[in-house]
Design a protein around this motif. Structure first.
Motif, PDB file in Angstrom:
ATOM      1  N   ALA A  49       1.019  -1.176  -0.153  1.00 37.46           N
ATOM      2  CA  ALA A  49       0.134  -0.268   0.176  1.00 37.46           C
ATOM      3  C   ALA A  49       1.000   1.529  -0.322  1.00 37.46           C
ATOM      4  CB  ALA A  49      -0.908   0.015   1.094  1.00 37.46           C
ATOM      5  N   PHE A  50       2.358   1.362   0.024  1.00 41.15           N
ATOM      6  CA  PHE A  50       2.915   2.081   0.672  1.00 41.15           C
ATOM      7  C   PHE A  50       4.010   2.222  -0.411  1.00 41.15           C
ATOM      8  CE2 PHE A  50       1.616   1.326   4.578  1.00 41.15           C
ATOM      9  CZ  PHE A  50       0.328   2.329   4.947  1.00 41.15           C
ATOM     10  N   GLY A  51       4.489   1.069  -1.422  1.00 40.51           N
ATOM     11  CA  GLY A  51       5.634   1.546  -2.283  1.00 40.51           C
ATOM     12  C   GLY A  51       5.684  -0.047  -2.685  1.00 40.51           C
ATOM     13  N   PRO A  52       6.237   0.209  -4.297  1.00 39.32           N
ATOM     14  CA  PRO A  52       6.854  -1.140  -4.764  1.00 39.32           C
ATOM     15  C   PRO A  52       7.989  -2.079  -4.264  1.00 39.32           C
ATOM     16  CG  PRO A  52       7.565   1.074  -5.788  1.00 39.32           C
ATOM     17  CD  PRO A  52       6.389   1.184  -4.722  1.00 39.32           C
ATOM     18  N   ILE A  53       6.608  -3.164  -4.080  1.00 36.87           N
ATOM     19  CA  ILE A  53       7.283  -4.591  -3.473  1.00 36.87           C
ATOM     20  C   ILE A  53       8.282  -4.916  -4.361  1.00 36.87           C
ATOM     21  CG2 ILE A  53       7.634  -6.194  -1.670  1.00 36.87           C
ATOM     22  CD1 ILE A  53       5.956  -3.295  -0.695  1.00 36.87           C
ATOM     23  N   SER A  54       9.240  -5.368  -4.644  1.00 37.22           N
ATOM     24  CA  SER A  54      10.424  -6.016  -5.280  1.00 37.22           C
ATOM     25  C   SER A  54      10.689  -7.772  -5.213  1.00 37.22           C
ATOM     26  CB  SER A  54      11.787  -5.395  -5.549  1.00 37.22           C
ATOM     27  OG  SER A  54      11.284  -4.159  -6.480  1.00 37.22           O
ATOM     28  N   TYR A  55      10.564  -7.975  -3.802  1.00 31.36           N
ATOM     29  CA  TYR A  55      11.252  -8.973  -3.061  1.00 31.36           C
ATOM     30  C   TYR A  55      11.076  -9.288  -2.014  1.00 31.36           C
ATOM     31  CZ  TYR A  55      14.723  -6.805  -0.924  1.00 31.36           C
ATOM     32  OH  TYR A  55      15.264  -5.257   0.133  1.00 31.36           O
ATOM     33  N   VAL A  56      10.672 -10.192  -1.440  1.00 36.83           N
ATOM     34  CA  VAL A  56      10.380 -11.057  -0.305  1.00 36.83           C
ATOM     35  C   VAL A  56      11.624 -11.646   0.413  1.00 36.83           C
ATOM     36  CG1 VAL A  56       8.993 -12.911   1.592  1.00 36.83           C
ATOM     37  CG2 VAL A  56       7.631 -11.511  -0.654  1.00 36.83           C
ATOM     38  N   LYS A  57      11.858 -11.093   2.088  1.00 31.49           N
ATOM     39  CA  LYS A  57      12.325 -11.729   2.794  1.00 31.49           C
ATOM     40  C   LYS A  57      12.234 -12.097   3.523  1.00 31.49           C
ATOM     41  CE  LYS A  57      17.064 -10.411   5.184  1.00 31.49           C
ATOM     42  NZ  LYS A  57      18.382  -9.977   5.863  1.00 31.49           N
ATOM     43  N   PRO A  58      12.386 -13.105   4.788  1.00 33.31           N
ATOM     44  CA  PRO A  58      11.931 -13.886   6.021  1.00 33.31           C
ATOM     45  C   PRO A  58      12.529 -13.279   7.152  1.00 33.31           C
ATOM     46  CG  PRO A  58      12.221 -15.515   4.754  1.00 33.31           C
ATOM     47  CD  PRO A  58      12.524 -14.615   3.847  1.00 33.31           C
ATOM     48  N   HIS A  59      11.944 -12.829   8.227  1.00 35.47           N
ATOM     49  CA  HIS A  59      13.016 -11.928   9.512  1.00 35.47           C
ATOM     50  C   HIS A  59      13.293 -13.068  10.241  1.00 35.47           C
ATOM     51  CE1 HIS A  59      14.318  -8.816  12.669  1.00 35.47           C
ATOM     52  NE2 HIS A  59      13.248  -9.826  13.478  1.00 35.47           N
ATOM     53  N   GLY A  60      14.257 -13.033  10.986  1.00 42.25           N
ATOM     54  CA  GLY A  60      14.057 -14.363  12.401  1.00 42.25           C
ATOM     55  C   GLY A  60      14.340 -14.888  12.602  1.00 42.25           C
ATOM     56  N   ALA A  61      13.389 -15.664  13.209  1.00 38.32           N
ATOM     57  CA  ALA A  61      13.525 -16.954  13.386  1.00 38.32           C
ATOM     58  C   ALA A  61      12.763 -17.279  12.221  1.00 38.32           C
ATOM     59  CB  ALA A  61      12.435 -17.545  14.633  1.00 38.32           C
ATOM     60  N   LEU A  62      11.880 -17.134  11.836  1.00 39.29           N
ATOM     61  CA  LEU A  62      11.020 -16.924  10.760  1.00 39.29           C
ATOM     62  C   LEU A  62      12.256 -17.682   9.443  1.00 39.29           C
ATOM     63  CD1 LEU A  62       8.594 -18.308   8.892  1.00 39.29           C
ATOM     64  CD2 LEU A  62       8.357 -15.934   8.075  1.00 39.29           C
ATOM     65  N   TYR A  63      13.011 -16.574   9.305  1.00 33.82           N
ATOM     66  CA  TYR A  63      14.251 -16.911   8.086  1.00 33.82           C
ATOM     67  C   TYR A  63      14.754 -18.120   8.504  1.00 33.82           C
ATOM     68  CZ  TYR A  63      18.165 -15.469   5.369  1.00 33.82           C
ATOM     69  OH  TYR A  63      19.402 -15.519   4.956  1.00 33.82           O
ATOM     70  N   ASN A  64      15.499 -18.803   9.766  1.00 34.69           N
ATOM     71  CA  ASN A  64      16.079 -19.767  10.445  1.00 34.69           C
ATOM     72  C   ASN A  64      15.831 -21.108  10.081  1.00 34.69           C
ATOM     73  OD1 ASN A  64      18.214 -17.953  11.152  1.00 34.69           O
ATOM     74  ND2 ASN A  64      17.274 -18.124  13.263  1.00 34.69           N
ATOM     75  N   THR A  65      14.240 -20.671  11.132  1.00 32.61           N
ATOM     76  CA  THR A  65      13.234 -21.877  10.739  1.00 32.61           C
ATOM     77  C   THR A  65      13.053 -22.588   9.092  1.00 32.61           C
ATOM     78  OG1 THR A  65      12.262 -21.058  12.952  1.00 32.61           O
ATOM     79  CG2 THR A  65      10.949 -22.824  11.143  1.00 32.61           C
ATOM     80  N   ALA A  66      12.324 -21.619   8.214  1.00 33.53           N
ATOM     81  CA  ALA A  66      12.120 -21.891   6.576  1.00 33.53           C
ATOM     82  C   ALA A  66      13.280 -22.166   6.093  1.00 33.53           C
ATOM     83  CB  ALA A  66      11.587 -20.532   6.131  1.00 33.53           C
ATOM     84  N   ALA A  67      14.758 -22.332   6.696  1.00 36.32           N
ATOM     85  CA  ALA A  67      15.787 -22.924   5.972  1.00 36.32           C
ATOM     86  C   ALA A  67      16.204 -23.950   6.320  1.00 36.32           C
ATOM     87  CB  ALA A  67      17.271 -21.823   6.819  1.00 36.32           C
ATOM     88  N   VAL A  68      14.805 -24.468   7.273  1.00 36.47           N
ATOM     89  CA  VAL A  68      15.453 -26.330   7.164  1.00 36.47           C
ATOM     90  C   VAL A  68      13.648 -27.054   7.596  1.00 36.47           C
ATOM     91  CG1 VAL A  68      17.404 -26.161   8.887  1.00 36.47           C
ATOM     92  CG2 VAL A  68      14.895 -25.862   9.887  1.00 36.47           C
ATOM     93  N   ASP A  69      12.895 -26.105   7.685  1.00 36.24           N
ATOM     94  CA  ASP A  69      11.859 -26.483   8.263  1.00 36.24           C
ATOM     95  C   ASP A  69      10.467 -26.870   6.788  1.00 36.24           C
ATOM     96  OD1 ASP A  69       8.337 -26.443   8.468  1.00 36.24           O
ATOM     97  OD2 ASP A  69       9.693 -27.164   9.878  1.00 36.24           O
TER      98      ASP A  69
END
Length: 242
Positions: free
Chosen positions: A94-114
């Motif tokens: 709603a506030f600007g053009p989105i170019s990509y997605v990056k998980p943050h924190g625990a989600l970043y680490n969990t998605a790396a293995v789960d």
């Protein structure tokens, strides 16, 4: 090489990091979407400034964990998690053009293995047709590639690495690097040679396309500025990946 940072992580009257200064340095901004940090006004302000400076905007999505800054793993059903991630991407868009997605924190680490939580990130990114910025060689990277999404390998210049390529947990010594000279040397090696030295002294060869300097790391602005200057001095062009 792309240089990114986690921005927009203030909330209400609370501020974290110097968004305006970092936006003058980085080429991509991972903007918090309200679930671990950030609020509508902060999202609007950071996105507007990023657009003015030609900095790409990424949706920094997370677990619903405002109290824990998104650094606690939450055992949420993948279908529910997908909805929550799509909600965050939609809010930021709603506030600007989105170019990509990056998980943050625990989600970043969990998605790396789960695979369950990784699939939720992939489904949310796919729904918006967005690339995924993540750890090279991770479960998330594999599933995103299989779904036909562009996968951008990310390296952390201010975080310690384990020999298997995962990040050192923040609860462990050596997780966060604050020596600017060491970080600068590390960043140049990562960008130029695709190598990073792990906590046991071994060397990993990894295909990095983007390097991250955390916005909440002590002295983040000075560190990011030094990293940018060193990369340019080493003839590493800085340009957004998206």
């Amino acid at each position: 090489m792309d240089l990114n940072s986690d921005l927009g992580e203030g909330f209400g009257i609370w501020t974290l990091g110097d968004d305006d200064a970092l936006l003058e340095i980085v080429t991509s901004a991972n903007v918090a979407c309200g679930f671990h940090a950030g609020d509508p006004s902060t999202m609007r302000r950071v996105c507007a400034r990023a657009v003015d400076l030609g900095v790409r905007i990424g949706a920094q999505v997370s677990y619903r964990d405002l109290a824990g800054f998104g650094r606690r793993r939450i055992d949420v059903d993948p279908a529910t998690l997908t909805d929550e991630l799509r909600y965050q991407i939609g809010a930021l868009s709603a506030f600007g053009p989105i170019s990509y997605v990056k998980p943050h924190g625990a989600l970043y680490n969990t998605a790396a293995v789960d695979s369950g939580h990784a699939s939720a990130v992939v489904a949310a990114a796919h729904a918006h047709g967005l690339p995924v910025l993540c750890q090279p060689g991770s479960v998330l990277a594999r599933l995103a590639g299989e779904a036909g999404l562009r996968v951008v390998g990310e390296g952390f210049v201010d975080r310690g690495y384990l020999p298997d390529g995962r990040l050192v947990p923040r609860s462990t010594d050596g997780a966060v690097l604050t020596d600017v000279d060491a970080v600068v040397e590390r960043a140049v090696r990562m960008a130029r040679d695709g190598e990073v030295v792990t906590v046991d002294g071994s060397v990993l060869t990894v295909p990095f396309e983007s390097l991250c300097v955390h916005g909440d790391t002590p002295g983040a602005v000075a560190m990011a500025s030094a990293v940018r200057a060193a990369l340019l001095a080493a003839d590493v062009p800085l340009t957004p990946f998206a």
